[in-house]
Design an enzyme around this catalytic site. Sequence first.
Site, PDB file in Angstrom:
ATOM      1  N   CYS A 189      15.344  43.423  -1.243  1.00 41.37           N
ATOM      2  CA  CYS A 189      14.941  42.012  -1.180  1.00 41.37           C
ATOM      3  C   CYS A 189      15.770  41.372  -0.072  1.00 41.37           C
ATOM      4  CB  CYS A 189      15.098  41.327  -2.532  1.00 41.37           C
ATOM      5  SG  CYS A 189      16.785  41.238  -3.172  1.00 41.37           S
TER       6      CYS A 189
ATOM      7  N   THR B 224      18.764  39.960  -0.211  1.00 48.21           N
ATOM      8  CA  THR B 224      20.179  40.331  -0.308  1.00 48.21           C
ATOM      9  C   THR B 224      20.420  41.624  -1.090  1.00 48.21           C
ATOM     10  OG1 THR B 224      20.375  39.102  -2.362  1.00 48.21           O
ATOM     11  CG2 THR B 224      20.876  37.895  -0.313  1.00 48.21           C
TER      12      THR B 224
ATOM     13  N   HIS C 242      31.387  57.540  -8.283  1.00 48.45           N
ATOM     14  CA  HIS C 242      32.080  57.025  -9.470  1.00 48.45           C
ATOM     15  C   HIS C 242      31.138  56.389 -10.492  1.00 48.45           C
ATOM     16  CE1 HIS C 242      36.364  56.645  -7.526  1.00 48.45           C
ATOM     17  NE2 HIS C 242      35.803  57.833  -7.336  1.00 48.45           N
TER      18      HIS C 242
HETATM   19  C1  RB5 Z   1      13.575  35.496  -1.631  1.00 49.81           C
HETATM   20  O1  RB5 Z   1      13.592  34.365  -0.836  1.00 49.81           O
HETATM   21  C2  RB5 Z   1      14.998  35.903  -1.998  1.00 49.81           C
HETATM   22  O2  RB5 Z   1      15.497  35.027  -2.955  1.00 49.81           O
HETATM   23  C3  RB5 Z   1      15.021  37.322  -2.488  1.00 49.81           C
HETATM   24  O3  RB5 Z   1      14.523  38.165  -1.503  1.00 49.81           O
HETATM   25  C4  RB5 Z   1      16.369  37.932  -2.867  1.00 49.81           C
HETATM   26  O4  RB5 Z   1      17.307  37.746  -1.845  1.00 49.81           O
HETATM   27  C5  RB5 Z   1      16.906  37.629  -4.187  1.00 49.81           C
HETATM   28  O5  RB5 Z   1      17.959  38.100  -4.604  1.00 49.81           O
END
Ligand code: RB5
Length: 147
Positions: free
Chosen positions: A65, A67, A98
């Site tokens: 996603c 992050t 681990h």
């Molecule tokens: C989408 O905008 C974003 O919130 C998602 O891709 C992700 O980073 C969530 O953890």
Amino acid sequence: MKFVIGSDHAAVALKNRLRDQLREWGHEVNDVGTNSSESVDYPDYAHVVAGEVQGGAAERGVLVCGTGVGMAIAANRHRGVRAAACSDAFSARMARQHNDANVLCLGARILAPEYALELLRIFVDTPFEGARHGRRVAKLEPPEGRC
Ligand code: RB5
């Protein structure tokens, strides 16, 4: 190995690249989407991927996603799933050695694609060390009655 991979709209291009690389390395990959830039909710994909790992249809999962964080939070709601959001090589290696991580979560808005591929290679190639880590990994599941 059998992999399952998924992403939200923020990470389709990287998800496709990781999928293709896994196939090039000779792995079987079930791509559960998403496949367009249309906005979707990342937990929907995290739960599909985590469910496949939990149920044994796949040995390992990859979630991407913006992050990697939201995907990891959702995937870790599943018993037996150990999802690690990794942005560096050391964490990716330790997550395998681990923590016996079985789902790798990556952030398309954080990582250069080539570096994400390197983290994937580490996730694929690094064995779990077992021994004392096996005891600790067993304790990752919440004790009966505690949650
Ligand atoms: C989408 O905008 C974003 O919130 C998602 O891709 C992700 O980073 C969530 O953890």
